[in-house]
Design a protein around this motif. Structure first.
Motif, short mmCIF file in Angstrom:
data_model
loop_
_atom_site.label_atom_id
_atom_site.label_comp_id
_atom_site.label_asym_id
_atom_site.label_seq_id
_atom_site.Cartn_x
_atom_site.Cartn_y
_atom_site.Cartn_z
N ASN A 28 52.40 -9.66 -16.25
CA ASN A 28 53.09 -10.54 -16.89
C ASN A 28 52.29 -11.51 -17.73
OD1 ASN A 28 55.34 -11.52 -18.15
ND2 ASN A 28 56.39 -12.16 -16.19
N ILE A 29 52.63 -12.07 -19.02
CA ILE A 29 51.78 -13.02 -19.63
C ILE A 29 52.73 -13.48 -20.72
CG2 ILE A 29 50.78 -11.35 -21.08
CD1 ILE A 29 48.31 -13.37 -21.17
N SER A 30 52.59 -14.78 -21.09
CA SER A 30 53.65 -15.62 -22.24
C SER A 30 52.74 -15.03 -23.37
CB SER A 30 53.35 -17.04 -22.06
OG SER A 30 52.44 -17.73 -22.37
N LYS A 31 53.59 -15.08 -24.45
CA LYS A 31 53.03 -14.66 -25.84
C LYS A 31 51.92 -15.66 -26.20
CE LYS A 31 57.03 -15.95 -28.45
NZ LYS A 31 58.22 -15.75 -29.38
N GLU A 32 52.24 -17.18 -25.86
CA GLU A 32 51.19 -18.16 -26.21
C GLU A 32 49.82 -17.89 -25.57
OE1 GLU A 32 54.41 -18.78 -25.14
OE2 GLU A 32 55.19 -19.64 -26.90
N ASP A 33 49.89 -17.47 -24.15
CA ASP A 33 48.56 -17.21 -23.73
C ASP A 33 47.83 -15.86 -24.26
OD1 ASP A 33 48.79 -19.39 -21.91
OD2 ASP A 33 49.22 -18.15 -19.96
N PHE A 34 48.92 -14.89 -24.54
CA PHE A 34 48.26 -13.71 -25.07
C PHE A 34 47.48 -13.99 -26.51
CE2 PHE A 34 48.96 -9.93 -27.87
CZ PHE A 34 48.22 -9.10 -27.29
N ALA A 35 48.53 -14.81 -27.38
CA ALA A 35 47.84 -15.24 -28.64
C ALA A 35 46.65 -15.91 -28.74
CB ALA A 35 48.94 -15.90 -29.49
N ALA A 36 46.74 -16.81 -27.69
CA ALA A 36 45.54 -17.82 -27.33
C ALA A 36 44.29 -16.96 -27.08
CB ALA A 36 45.68 -18.78 -26.47
N SER A 37 44.45 -16.03 -26.19
CA SER A 37 43.19 -15.21 -25.71
C SER A 37 42.77 -14.14 -26.94
CB SER A 37 43.70 -14.27 -24.56
OG SER A 37 44.00 -15.09 -23.48
N TYR A 38 43.48 -13.63 -27.74
CA TYR A 38 43.34 -12.82 -28.70
C TYR A 38 42.62 -13.75 -29.72
CZ TYR A 38 43.71 -9.14 -32.29
OH TYR A 38 43.38 -8.26 -33.23
N GLN A 39 43.03 -14.70 -30.07
CA GLN A 39 42.36 -15.45 -31.22
C GLN A 39 40.99 -16.12 -30.70
OE1 GLN A 39 43.99 -19.41 -33.37
NE2 GLN A 39 43.16 -20.26 -31.67
N GLU A 40 40.86 -16.30 -29.31
CA GLU A 40 39.51 -16.86 -28.83
C GLU A 40 38.62 -15.42 -28.99
OE1 GLU A 40 39.38 -19.59 -28.10
OE2 GLU A 40 37.60 -20.13 -26.97
N ALA A 41 38.99 -14.38 -28.55
CA ALA A 41 38.23 -13.29 -28.73
C ALA A 41 37.59 -13.03 -30.04
CB ALA A 41 39.01 -11.80 -28.18
N ILE A 42 38.39 -13.07 -31.13
CA ILE A 42 38.05 -12.95 -32.46
C ILE A 42 37.12 -14.09 -32.77
CG2 ILE A 42 38.70 -13.09 -35.01
CD1 ILE A 42 41.36 -11.85 -34.39
N VAL A 43 37.64 -15.21 -32.54
CA VAL A 43 36.70 -16.52 -32.86
C VAL A 43 35.23 -16.41 -32.02
CG1 VAL A 43 36.18 -18.99 -32.47
CG2 VAL A 43 38.45 -18.11 -33.40
N ASP A 44 35.21 -15.94 -30.84
CA ASP A 44 33.77 -15.91 -30.09
C ASP A 44 32.94 -14.94 -30.79
OD1 ASP A 44 34.51 -17.82 -28.23
OD2 ASP A 44 34.98 -16.55 -26.62
N THR A 45 33.69 -13.61 -31.23
CA THR A 45 32.87 -12.54 -31.76
C THR A 45 32.09 -13.01 -33.06
OG1 THR A 45 34.44 -11.13 -30.57
CG2 THR A 45 33.08 -10.16 -32.48
#
Ligand code: KG4
Ligand code: ZN
Length: 333
Positions: A233-250
């Motif tokens: 289970n995960i909130s959409k805010e946490d999911f979005a932030a994790s996805y954004q972080e992965a793009i930015v880190d890359t």
């Protein structure tokens, strides 16, 4: 000292009808008519709808631009327009309109590459930004690390092998129903999310500085499917932030490798994704860590606009060899 040129620019490569007036390095008027509302219901840009909307808007925008700039047609020195890359039907509208207007006024017409426009956009705020510098160009269609050796001389150090960074935002946002365009929608959700909530991959192409974002998108979709089966289970805010972080880190990881490799003393960026707050923070932090200068365009000059087309024209960065009327082979396509 030579007189500063008054430049009228047009940008219609995708879904923004944009007209701008600049004098020298100063932006006099920067008008943008966004088509977001028209495309929203489809979750992406519909080319036919886009080109029709450009036709409807462009004439009035020109009129408004001249009035707001208090510029008479005769005073314009150069007329410039994006000639690619972009949606053919959209490009044709702005390009032909601008070229015909130039012809009717007997003014020089400058065709400009859209990505060169993004590359020079920061110079509108920072006149001191001069080559050599290393730029991260990130838009809906492109992801490139470019060393600008001199104006017009570009060395490509990395690019995407599949989806562009902006596309990675847009496609996932569409899949999740977060909104259109995806980048700003995901950024908004991320503000209240934890970027470390889920471990998404940082796709890395071994022994190169190229990017691959389609695997990240697939990993995110698999994660959501897993949630669908009720295992996590995960909130959409946490999911979005994790996805954004992965793009930015890359993006930052490869850009930082090239920064070390080239020893560049100045960094910059351009394109819609450079409007992303998290990416901007990490670009600034990278600059601080490496003690280099960082020049980013303002948010309004990061996404598509015509002032950047004027800026490229002001530097004579035309994309066509006028004597032969052919497109110059440029790394930035
Ligand atoms: O440069 P641009 O306006 O148009 C193209 O040349 O493609 O870039 C558009 C892209 C879209 O993918 C959009 O989602 C993304 O830039 N974008 C952002 C942000 N604002 C626009 N991505 C992440 N964060 C943002 N704040
Ligand atoms: Zn763009």
């Amino acid at each position: 000292m030579s007189k500063e040129k008054i430049i009228l620019g047009f940008e219609t490569s995708c879904d923004e009808t944009a007209v701008s007036l600049t004098i020298g390095n100063k932006v006099l008027v920067n008008l943008i008519s966004s088509q977001v509302e028209l495309h929203k219901e489809f979750g992406g840009v519909v080319p036919e709808v886009a080109s029709r909307a450009h036709i409807e808007k462009i004439r009035n925008l020109l009129h408004e631009c001249l009035i707001q700039g208090n510029v008479q047609q005769e005073e314009i020195d150069i007329i410039a327009a994006t000639d690619g890359p972009g949606l053919a039907g959209s490009l044709i509208v702005g390009y032909n309109f601008a070229k015909s207007f130039a012809w009717s006024l007997n003014k020089p017409f400058y065709p400009i590459d859209h990505m060169v426009g993004h590359l020079v956009a920061p110079t509108l705020a920072y006149e001191e930004l001069k080559p050599p510098f290393l730029s991260l160009l990130v838009s809906g269609g492109h992801t490139q690390i470019v060393l600008v050796e001199e104006w017009g001389k570009y060395n490509l150090f990395g690019q995407t092998v599949d989806d562009a960074a902006g596309e990675a935002f847009d496609k996932l946002s569409r899949y999740c129903g977060f909104g259109f365009p995806g980048g700003p929608a995901i950024q908004k959700l991320s503000r209240k999310g934890n970027p470390d909530a889920i471990a998404l991959p940082r796709p890395n192409i071994k022994s190169s500085n190229d990017f691959s974002f389609s695997g990240l998108k697939t990993a995110a979709v698999y994660f959501l499917q897993e949630i669908g089966t009720g295992t996590r289970n995960i909130s959409k805010e946490d999911f979005a932030a994790s996805y954004q972080e992965a793009i930015v880190d890359t993006l930052i990881s490869n850009f930082s490798k090239v920064l070390k490799e080239t020893g560049a003393k100045t960094i910059s960026g351009g394109g819609g994704v450079i409007a992303n707050t998290r990416l901007r923070e990490k670009m600034e932090a990278l600059a601080d860590k490496n003690e280099v200068q960082c020049y980013l365009p303002s948010i309004s000059l990061s996404t598509d606009n015509a002032a950047m087309i004027c800026a490229a024209a002001n530097k004579d960065l035309i994309s066509i060899d006028k004597s032969r009327d052919i497109r110059l082979s440029s790394i930035i396509k």
